[in-house]
Motif scaffolding. Sequence first.
Motif, PDB file in Angstrom:
ATOM      1  N   GLY A  18       0.816  -1.209   0.000  1.00  0.00           N
ATOM      2  CA  GLY A  18       0.000   0.000   0.000  1.00  0.00           C
ATOM      3  C   GLY A  18       0.847   1.256   0.000  1.00  0.00           C
ATOM      4  N   ARG A  19       1.919   1.242   0.787  1.00  0.00           N
ATOM      5  CA  ARG A  19       2.807   2.415   0.829  1.00  0.00           C
ATOM      6  C   ARG A  19       3.518   2.607  -0.509  1.00  0.00           C
ATOM      7  NH1 ARG A  19       3.606   0.626   6.330  1.00  0.00           N
ATOM      8  NH2 ARG A  19       5.338  -0.698   5.696  1.00  0.00           N
ATOM      9  N   ALA A  20       3.895   1.496  -1.155  1.00  0.00           N
ATOM     10  CA  ALA A  20       4.557   1.589  -2.465  1.00  0.00           C
ATOM     11  C   ALA A  20       3.612   2.193  -3.498  1.00  0.00           C
ATOM     12  CB  ALA A  20       5.033   0.209  -2.911  1.00  0.00           C
ATOM     13  N   LEU A  21       2.344   1.760  -3.469  1.00  0.00           N
ATOM     14  CA  LEU A  21       1.365   2.307  -4.407  1.00  0.00           C
ATOM     15  C   LEU A  21       1.076   3.778  -4.114  1.00  0.00           C
ATOM     16  CD1 LEU A  21      -1.118  -0.707  -4.584  1.00  0.00           C
ATOM     17  CD2 LEU A  21       0.516   0.027  -6.335  1.00  0.00           C
ATOM     18  N   THR A  22       1.070   4.127  -2.828  1.00  0.00           N
ATOM     19  CA  THR A  22       0.890   5.531  -2.447  1.00  0.00           C
ATOM     20  C   THR A  22       2.019   6.380  -3.007  1.00  0.00           C
ATOM     21  OG1 THR A  22      -0.299   4.978  -0.416  1.00  0.00           O
ATOM     22  CG2 THR A  22       0.777   7.139  -0.489  1.00  0.00           C
ATOM     23  N   LEU A  23       3.222   5.850  -2.954  1.00  0.00           N
ATOM     24  CA  LEU A  23       4.387   6.569  -3.474  1.00  0.00           C
ATOM     25  C   LEU A  23       4.269   6.770  -4.982  1.00  0.00           C
ATOM     26  CD1 LEU A  23       7.169   7.814  -3.109  1.00  0.00           C
ATOM     27  CD2 LEU A  23       8.156   5.515  -3.187  1.00  0.00           C
ATOM     28  N   LEU A  24       3.909   5.728  -5.713  1.00  0.00           N
ATOM     29  CA  LEU A  24       3.768   5.853  -7.166  1.00  0.00           C
ATOM     30  C   LEU A  24       2.638   6.812  -7.529  1.00  0.00           C
ATOM     31  CD1 LEU A  24       4.212   2.132  -8.278  1.00  0.00           C
ATOM     32  CD2 LEU A  24       5.868   3.990  -8.526  1.00  0.00           C
ATOM     33  N   SER A  25       1.560   6.773  -6.761  1.00  0.00           N
ATOM     34  CA  SER A  25       0.413   7.638  -7.045  1.00  0.00           C
ATOM     35  C   SER A  25       0.685   9.102  -6.742  1.00  0.00           C
ATOM     36  CB  SER A  25      -0.807   7.169  -6.240  1.00  0.00           C
ATOM     37  OG  SER A  25      -1.195   5.868  -6.631  1.00  0.00           O
ATOM     38  N   ALA A  26       1.788   9.374  -6.049  1.00  0.00           N
ATOM     39  CA  ALA A  26       2.124  10.764  -5.706  1.00  0.00           C
ATOM     40  C   ALA A  26       2.613  11.549  -6.920  1.00  0.00           C
ATOM     41  CB  ALA A  26       3.190  10.788  -4.612  1.00  0.00           C
ATOM     42  N   PHE A  27       3.036  10.840  -7.968  1.00  0.00           N
ATOM     43  CA  PHE A  27       3.488  11.535  -9.170  1.00  0.00           C
ATOM     44  C   PHE A  27       2.277  12.074  -9.914  1.00  0.00           C
ATOM     45  CE2 PHE A  27       7.062   8.995  -8.018  1.00  0.00           C
ATOM     46  CZ  PHE A  27       8.171   9.727  -8.429  1.00  0.00           C
ATOM     47  N   ARG A  28       2.406  13.308 -10.393  1.00  0.00           N
ATOM     48  CA  ARG A  28       1.292  13.999 -11.003  1.00  0.00           C
ATOM     49  C   ARG A  28       1.572  14.350 -12.450  1.00  0.00           C
ATOM     50  NH1 ARG A  28       0.724  18.272  -5.962  1.00  0.00           N
ATOM     51  NH2 ARG A  28       0.035  16.761  -4.383  1.00  0.00           N
ATOM     52  N   ARG A  29       0.519  14.641 -13.138  1.00  0.00           N
ATOM     53  CA  ARG A  29       0.631  15.076 -14.527  1.00  0.00           C
ATOM     54  C   ARG A  29       1.545  16.292 -14.609  1.00  0.00           C
ATOM     55  NH1 ARG A  29      -4.469  17.305 -18.142  1.00  0.00           N
ATOM     56  NH2 ARG A  29      -3.491  17.146 -20.176  1.00  0.00           N
ATOM     57  N   GLY A  30       2.506  16.251 -15.528  1.00  0.00           N
ATOM     58  CA  GLY A  30       3.422  17.367 -15.702  1.00  0.00           C
ATOM     59  C   GLY A  30       4.712  17.230 -14.927  1.00  0.00           C
ATOM     60  N   THR A  49      11.278   5.798   4.924  1.00  0.00           N
ATOM     61  CA  THR A  49      10.352   4.828   4.331  1.00  0.00           C
ATOM     62  C   THR A  49      10.335   4.975   2.815  1.00  0.00           C
ATOM     63  OG1 THR A  49       8.941   4.776   6.293  1.00  0.00           O
ATOM     64  CG2 THR A  49       7.948   4.069   4.219  1.00  0.00           C
ATOM     65  N   ILE A  50      10.292   6.202   2.340  1.00  0.00           N
ATOM     66  CA  ILE A  50      10.292   6.443   0.890  1.00  0.00           C
ATOM     67  C   ILE A  50      11.571   5.909   0.260  1.00  0.00           C
ATOM     68  CG2 ILE A  50      10.388   8.249  -0.881  1.00  0.00           C
ATOM     69  CD1 ILE A  50       8.484   9.894   0.846  1.00  0.00           C
ATOM     70  N   MET A  51      12.698   6.159   0.891  1.00  0.00           N
ATOM     71  CA  MET A  51      13.971   5.693   0.338  1.00  0.00           C
ATOM     72  C   MET A  51      14.027   4.171   0.296  1.00  0.00           C
ATOM     73  SD  MET A  51      16.501   8.476   2.160  1.00  0.00           S
ATOM     74  CE  MET A  51      17.998   7.855   1.401  1.00  0.00           C
ATOM     75  N   ARG A  52      13.487   3.520   1.330  1.00  0.00           N
ATOM     76  CA  ARG A  52      13.483   2.055   1.358  1.00  0.00           C
ATOM     77  C   ARG A  52      12.563   1.497   0.258  1.00  0.00           C
ATOM     78  NH1 ARG A  52      11.787   1.591   6.030  1.00  0.00           N
ATOM     79  NH2 ARG A  52       9.641   0.927   5.674  1.00  0.00           N
ATOM     80  N   LEU A  53      11.395   2.087   0.132  1.00  0.00           N
ATOM     81  CA  LEU A  53      10.478   1.645  -0.917  1.00  0.00           C
ATOM     82  C   LEU A  53      11.056   1.907  -2.305  1.00  0.00           C
ATOM     83  CD1 LEU A  53       7.135   3.038   0.556  1.00  0.00           C
ATOM     84  CD2 LEU A  53       7.759   0.621   0.362  1.00  0.00           C
ATOM     85  N   ALA A  54      11.716   3.048  -2.453  1.00  0.00           N
ATOM     86  CA  ALA A  54      12.271   3.431  -3.753  1.00  0.00           C
ATOM     87  C   ALA A  54      13.310   2.439  -4.244  1.00  0.00           C
ATOM     88  CB  ALA A  54      12.867   4.826  -3.674  1.00  0.00           C
ATOM     89  N   ILE A  55      14.061   1.874  -3.326  1.00  0.00           N
ATOM     90  CA  ILE A  55      15.084   0.891  -3.713  1.00  0.00           C
ATOM     91  C   ILE A  55      14.428  -0.307  -4.396  1.00  0.00           C
ATOM     92  CG2 ILE A  55      16.774  -0.771  -2.821  1.00  0.00           C
ATOM     93  CD1 ILE A  55      17.480   1.319  -0.675  1.00  0.00           C
ATOM     94  N   SER A  56      13.349  -0.824  -3.787  1.00  0.00           N
ATOM     95  CA  SER A  56      12.644  -1.966  -4.372  1.00  0.00           C
ATOM     96  C   SER A  56      11.976  -1.591  -5.694  1.00  0.00           C
ATOM     97  CB  SER A  56      11.587  -2.493  -3.391  1.00  0.00           C
ATOM     98  OG  SER A  56      12.193  -3.019  -2.235  1.00  0.00           O
ATOM     99  N   LEU A  57      11.386  -0.406  -5.738  1.00  0.00           N
ATOM    100  CA  LEU A  57      10.719   0.029  -6.956  1.00  0.00           C
ATOM    101  C   LEU A  57      11.711   0.258  -8.086  1.00  0.00           C
ATOM    102  CD1 LEU A  57       8.106   2.473  -5.385  1.00  0.00           C
ATOM    103  CD2 LEU A  57       7.629   0.266  -6.477  1.00  0.00           C
TER     104      LEU A  57
END
Length: 238
Positions: A18-30, A49-57
């Motif tokens: 869920g946190r990983a999907l939240t991170l991806l969904s944070a990117f916006r148009r533009g 947390t973001i840095m840890r998730l980002a490594i896997s992503l």
Amino acid sequence: MTTQTRSNASLEGVASAGRALTLLSAFRRGDDAVTLAELTARTGLVKTTIMRLAISLEEHGYLTRIPDGSYRLGAELFRLGSVYQQSFRVESYVMPALERLVVATSESASFYVRSGEHRLCLYRVDSPHRLRLHVRQGDMLPMDNSAIAQVLRIFGAVPLPPEAATTAVPLYTGGERDPHVAGMATPVFGPGESFAGALCLTGPVTRLTRDAAGAAGPMLLQVAADLTRSLGGVLPTG
């Protein structure tokens, strides 16, 4: 491993996803690249947390970290988007929406997209009246000052211009391209707030008057909102 331990591990896995999907969904148009600080502000997640998730992503191609420490979406998302587009039949959602409009208004309903300096009629359902505008699916018309072209021009711009927030829809014009034709149009959006196209009604100016357009407006807006939801989109908030 005990049942309780397995249960806790499963819940933690769901939370991490869920946190990983939240991170991806944070990117916006533009967005191009987004800083760690901005991602923290948008998601409410702490930086570690973001840095840890980002490594896997990153390992799976969903994110790319650039030298200055900010992030942009990875190519794997583009691949999945292409798979989605190929498997998703827009026509199966648009055509019922057009048929619904024709039944409710007795005017011709169409769905347009922009193609360079032209507007392309992708889908159309004709009015039952004998007197109607004879436009066919696949016809290319100029980006003039008609209601359809205005919607394509304003809401199809990236990023959205300030006038998008103040433009009252549906737009109505009469006699812009043809002195005998009137039209009204409103935007439809796809995933996120991406612009999908213009949903419109057209008819002779003697029948689709400004008053008649005013009466049909709520129906057109409702169908556009329902179609936006069907396409996985949301209406812009600003």
